[in-house]
Design a protein around this motif. Sequence first.
Motif, PDB file in Angstrom:
ATOM      1  N   GLN A 164       0.814  -1.210   0.000  1.00  0.00           N
ATOM      2  CA  GLN A 164       0.000   0.000   0.000  1.00  0.00           C
ATOM      3  C   GLN A 164       0.849   1.262   0.000  1.00  0.00           C
ATOM      4  OE1 GLN A 164      -3.074   0.198   2.898  1.00  0.00           O
ATOM      5  NE2 GLN A 164      -4.280  -1.379   1.919  1.00  0.00           N
ATOM      6  N   GLU A 165       2.130   1.141   0.320  1.00  0.00           N
ATOM      7  CA  GLU A 165       2.956   2.346   0.360  1.00  0.00           C
ATOM      8  C   GLU A 165       3.724   2.485  -0.947  1.00  0.00           C
ATOM      9  OE1 GLU A 165       5.041   2.772   4.032  1.00  0.00           O
ATOM     10  OE2 GLU A 165       3.247   2.436   5.224  1.00  0.00           O
ATOM     11  N   THR A 356      -7.705  -3.688   0.305  1.00  0.00           N
ATOM     12  CA  THR A 356      -7.763  -2.650   1.318  1.00  0.00           C
ATOM     13  C   THR A 356      -7.643  -3.191   2.725  1.00  0.00           C
ATOM     14  OG1 THR A 356     -10.150  -2.822   1.229  1.00  0.00           O
ATOM     15  CG2 THR A 356      -9.143  -1.075  -0.039  1.00  0.00           C
ATOM     16  N   ASN A 357      -8.055  -4.451   2.957  1.00  0.00           N
ATOM     17  CA  ASN A 357      -8.106  -4.932   4.334  1.00  0.00           C
ATOM     18  C   ASN A 357      -7.185  -6.087   4.676  1.00  0.00           C
ATOM     19  OD1 ASN A 357     -10.702  -3.582   3.787  1.00  0.00           O
ATOM     20  ND2 ASN A 357     -10.968  -3.989   5.945  1.00  0.00           N
ATOM     21  N   VAL A 362      -0.950  -4.194   3.989  1.00  0.00           N
ATOM     22  CA  VAL A 362      -0.677  -2.983   4.755  1.00  0.00           C
ATOM     23  C   VAL A 362       0.649  -3.046   5.488  1.00  0.00           C
ATOM     24  CG1 VAL A 362      -1.623  -1.455   6.503  1.00  0.00           C
ATOM     25  CG2 VAL A 362      -3.148  -2.824   5.126  1.00  0.00           C
ATOM     26  N   TYR A 363       1.002  -4.227   5.993  1.00  0.00           N
ATOM     27  CA  TYR A 363       2.140  -4.305   6.907  1.00  0.00           C
ATOM     28  C   TYR A 363       3.300  -5.141   6.417  1.00  0.00           C
ATOM     29  CZ  TYR A 363      -1.039  -2.369  10.350  1.00  0.00           C
ATOM     30  OH  TYR A 363      -1.907  -1.571  11.030  1.00  0.00           O
TER      31      TYR A 363
ATOM     32  N   PHE B 194       2.172  -4.009  14.209  1.00  0.00           N
ATOM     33  CA  PHE B 194       1.091  -4.959  14.002  1.00  0.00           C
ATOM     34  C   PHE B 194       1.583  -6.400  14.062  1.00  0.00           C
ATOM     35  CE2 PHE B 194      -3.198  -5.540  13.024  1.00  0.00           C
ATOM     36  CZ  PHE B 194      -3.338  -6.573  12.132  1.00  0.00           C
ATOM     37  N   ARG B 431       0.439   3.658   6.511  1.00  0.00           N
ATOM     38  CA  ARG B 431      -0.822   2.926   6.361  1.00  0.00           C
ATOM     39  C   ARG B 431      -1.067   2.027   7.561  1.00  0.00           C
ATOM     40  NH1 ARG B 431      -3.523   5.048   2.039  1.00  0.00           N
ATOM     41  NH2 ARG B 431      -2.088   5.308   0.311  1.00  0.00           N
ATOM     42  N   TYR B 432      -2.310   2.013   8.014  1.00  0.00           N
ATOM     43  CA  TYR B 432      -2.689   1.142   9.123  1.00  0.00           C
ATOM     44  C   TYR B 432      -4.018   0.488   8.805  1.00  0.00           C
ATOM     45  CZ  TYR B 432       0.631   4.166  11.491  1.00  0.00           C
ATOM     46  OH  TYR B 432       1.738   4.867  11.833  1.00  0.00           O
ATOM     47  N   LEU B 433      -4.290  -0.622   9.475  1.00  0.00           N
ATOM     48  CA  LEU B 433      -5.612  -1.218   9.392  1.00  0.00           C
ATOM     49  C   LEU B 433      -6.412  -0.618  10.528  1.00  0.00           C
ATOM     50  CD1 LEU B 433      -5.098  -4.992   8.719  1.00  0.00           C
ATOM     51  CD2 LEU B 433      -6.402  -3.409   7.388  1.00  0.00           C
ATOM     52  N   LYS B 435      -9.364  -0.748  11.779  1.00  0.00           N
ATOM     53  CA  LYS B 435     -10.229  -1.466  12.727  1.00  0.00           C
ATOM     54  C   LYS B 435      -9.458  -2.485  13.544  1.00  0.00           C
ATOM     55  CE  LYS B 435     -14.296  -1.060   9.831  1.00  0.00           C
ATOM     56  NZ  LYS B 435     -13.774  -1.196   8.470  1.00  0.00           N
ATOM     57  N   GLU B 436      -8.249  -2.837  13.107  1.00  0.00           N
ATOM     58  CA  GLU B 436      -7.578  -3.965  13.750  1.00  0.00           C
ATOM     59  C   GLU B 436      -6.509  -3.561  14.743  1.00  0.00           C
ATOM     60  OE1 GLU B 436      -8.072  -7.269  12.751  1.00  0.00           O
ATOM     61  OE2 GLU B 436      -9.593  -6.756  11.303  1.00  0.00           O
ATOM     62  N   GLU B 437      -6.000  -2.346  14.642  1.00  0.00           N
ATOM     63  CA  GLU B 437      -4.911  -1.951  15.525  1.00  0.00           C
ATOM     64  C   GLU B 437      -5.425  -1.763  16.935  1.00  0.00           C
ATOM     65  OE1 GLU B 437      -1.642  -0.783  15.304  1.00  0.00           O
ATOM     66  OE2 GLU B 437      -1.213  -0.804  13.173  1.00  0.00           O
TER      67      GLU B 437
END
Lengths: 518, 474
Positions: A164-165, A356-357, A362-363, B194, B431-433, B435-437
């Motif tokens: 995502q980055e 997106t999820n 994301v990580y 995370f 970027r983060y999630l 709802k999950e953090e």
Amino acid sequence: INHIVHNGGLYKRPFNEAFEETPMLVAVLTYVGYGVLTLFGYLRDFMRQWKIEKCQNATEREEQKDFVPLYQDFENFYNRNLYMRIRDSWNRPICSVPGAKVDMMERVSHDYNWTFTYTGRVIKDIINMGSYNYLGFAQNAGPCQEAAAKVLSQYGAGVCSTRQEMGNLEKHEELEKLVARFLGVESAMAYGMGFATNSMNIPALVGKGCLILSDELNHASLVLGARLSGATIRIFKHNNMQSLEKLLKDAIVHGQPRTRRPWKKILILVEGIYSMEGSIVRLPEVIALKKKYKSYLYLDEAHSIGALGPSGRGVVEYFGLNPEDVDIMMGTFTKSFGAAGGYIGGKKELIDYLRTNSHSAVYATSMSPPVVEQIITSVKCIMGEDGTTIGEARVQQLAENTRYFRRRLKEMGFIIYGNEDSPVVPLMLYMPAKIGAFGREMLKRNIGVVVVGFPATPIIESRARFCLSAAHTKEMLDTALKEINEVGDLLQLKYSRRRLVPLLDRPFDETTYEETED
Amino acid sequence: AAGAGGQQWVLVEMVQAFYEAPAYHLILEGILILWIIRLLFSKTYKLQERSDLTLKEKEELIEEWQPEPLVPPVPKDHPALNYNIVSGPPTHIVTVNGKECINFASFNFLGLLDNEKVKSAAQASLKKYGVGTCGPRGFYGTFDVHLELEERLAKFMRTEEAIIYSYGFATIASAIPAYSKRGDIVFVDEAACFAIQKGLQASRSNIKLFKHNDMADLEQLLKEQETEDQKNPRKARVTRRFIVVEGLYMNTGDICPLPELIKLKYKYKVRIFLEESLSFGVLGEHGRGITEHFGINIDDIDLISANMENSLASIGGFCCGRSFIIDHQRLSGQGYCFSASLPPLLAAAAIEALNIMEDNPDIFQTLRAKCERIHKALQGISGLKVVGESFSPALHLQLEESCGSRENDVKLLKRVVDYCMNSGIALTQARYLEKEEKCLPPPSIRVVITVEQTEQELDKAAALLKEAAQSVLN
């Protein structure tokens, strides 16, 4: 137990799966064997505690001796006393490409497997029956490797950023479009590690208030993903459709436990080929059940993609079904494509949601470019888009090798588990001593095999597992079979009470895959 | 003879009593005996836990039940739906969405991503081994390259042993559950990344969060735990305790106070797990991480985990420490045992990167000087504040005043980022999630400093950010 199914038109070809029962004498002797080992284990632990025998385990630091012990003594009992004796069957270091033949570094142990030293000698040309190299793409020369080398010199080895980055390269988009086309689904997304694909995406799809129905023998990554999601997990008997149907009925009729609210979603987790049993999932029946009870299907094709089906598209093609019936098609690139990573394919809404999820997008760092290029080249090869018929030939070769190898082993009298068409062939050993003996004897004869025992399998059902490859020629298979026969006689492994009448040694059957009606 | 005689006598007595008993007594006894026999043979009494639904009612319920859709629909303008497309390698000059920019977003701290020596080492490995390993470490997936990398990492970090994983995220997420099980206690910083949170969730242990870098809060929690222990000493003797901290926090850019943590460790008998993904190859005189930075004996830390995806510009991760601790992961680390091993070309790239790190120990000082420079230059931008230590190569720029909702903050920061991208500096939002953090950090722009950026480029970036903040936020 032997199932030959032509279930009411759902199956277009015979589904031939067999799990021969353990002979009673063998079961008793296996328990006796474990009993003896346990007794000796206690004796040795006692001797170690009273310093009669030197303790060769690593120990805690002096300054931290009064901390709470990190490991419970009993937890490591199995490790210290049983695993340590036959530890040389695992973690064998190799130093060449893991193709049909592999070079292994020789190692010896002078203190009964507590430490290993490398003699420096290399054992060459061991027939490799342990690597997951189903279509033979583990090569260090050829079009795949050349393409990967070009990409490596252009892009470098790493990516240093998340999807995502700044880590979404054009190559990743190209790969995803190609994988979607290969599977016959709308859209796909690729990840850097197969294990992480399961453990990071199942929690994104289901949560509390949902129900997961998972097969008894599912892989650790599926179990971890299901646990991390927080949904309720119920287990059905391995490949048993009656058990699954009963669970589905009960779930919908009775709702969530205690509150009786209806479930939000029901997700069925199955694998294409189960790697320890060699069985293939009863996909037509699962899809029929899924449609009847309005649940969702998550199919993990880690071992079956590329290995089953007339053009290597996996278990869905093997049964002649529609890929759109499977809601979430997951698979890995490690086995048949000679690379690393995993993918999920399905409808566009699903993949957009995962973009997106998903925790990985994301990580976690995105895939390395040369690995992506290897996948792209090998998928194009399998699909025939590189202009050759190499891919098709390999898929055929694998199917022929599978049939031949399984038939010959059954004729010799070994107990082989699993489906006739699965390239994963478990050969039952049962007794703990035979695990180590089989591995070592086969290595002496220059054949590398994988042996598995507890806790990966039930305690009395230890086995040797052969993974066939399209790169294995008939000569290699014949050599291997001859040696297995010898070792089988030496170790008395021919337990089967049902002997197949040996067929005359005829050439390979060209019509291994009959035309299925579309 | 006496015994047999005695028995006979008892029998005779019984028969006599039988004849002499009144009728009602016999009838009562007979009824009781029949009752007992009936109870013995009747079916067990089932608790009515399932209501008796008829088959038709069950079928109706099955017909009526409607599940939720598999995934909720994603709005087309979701900020994370459309990724930036990078054409070509994401090195110092990167082409993002068609525009050439200077890269301030990839964690390529030591600039090793397009280093020629690293690439040629990887090429040699590719020619020898191909790409994939086709198996987990236990089943012919252990290559001599892996063993060499593990040895080199252990030697570099001056520990006994190291273990490598094929995915950076999976490293700490598999290491924590291998040691900490249900019933154990883990004290973890609020700003933990995370991957650590997922590792803790998989371990099913009791998690106690302490405020970020607040040693007083941590000591408070430890004291509370001590009083709990005194109430139940038997349980305390088998409950393991861990502290999980990061060397350089990804979410806040500052470092943990390691010397105080070591003091707490010995005082309250807790083990320390240190996550050094950002500080490995950045802090310390030779790049050995935060232990070298503070001059602490590495054996005091029980486990150091890092990923090789930042400074080493490869893929994967490693854990290092004493053999007593690391060896356990070879059988219980899920991401190690049940997953294919790292492709050899990536391991060879990491080895070469380590060689370069060992041969040029002055790049760490150069990197730190650059970080200080830009940290100073970014101070005083109206509307944005810099979050992070002055020597941290991964900084955050947060809004000084939030506009009210997170969504609007994110949109505003996006405009700043777009302005910078259009003028040649590639930045990204962290970027983060959402709802999950566990403790969601505020929205921010991530600024990454690498050793390849020249001083002019650093000044240019700082000036451009000032300009962007001016035009967008005022």
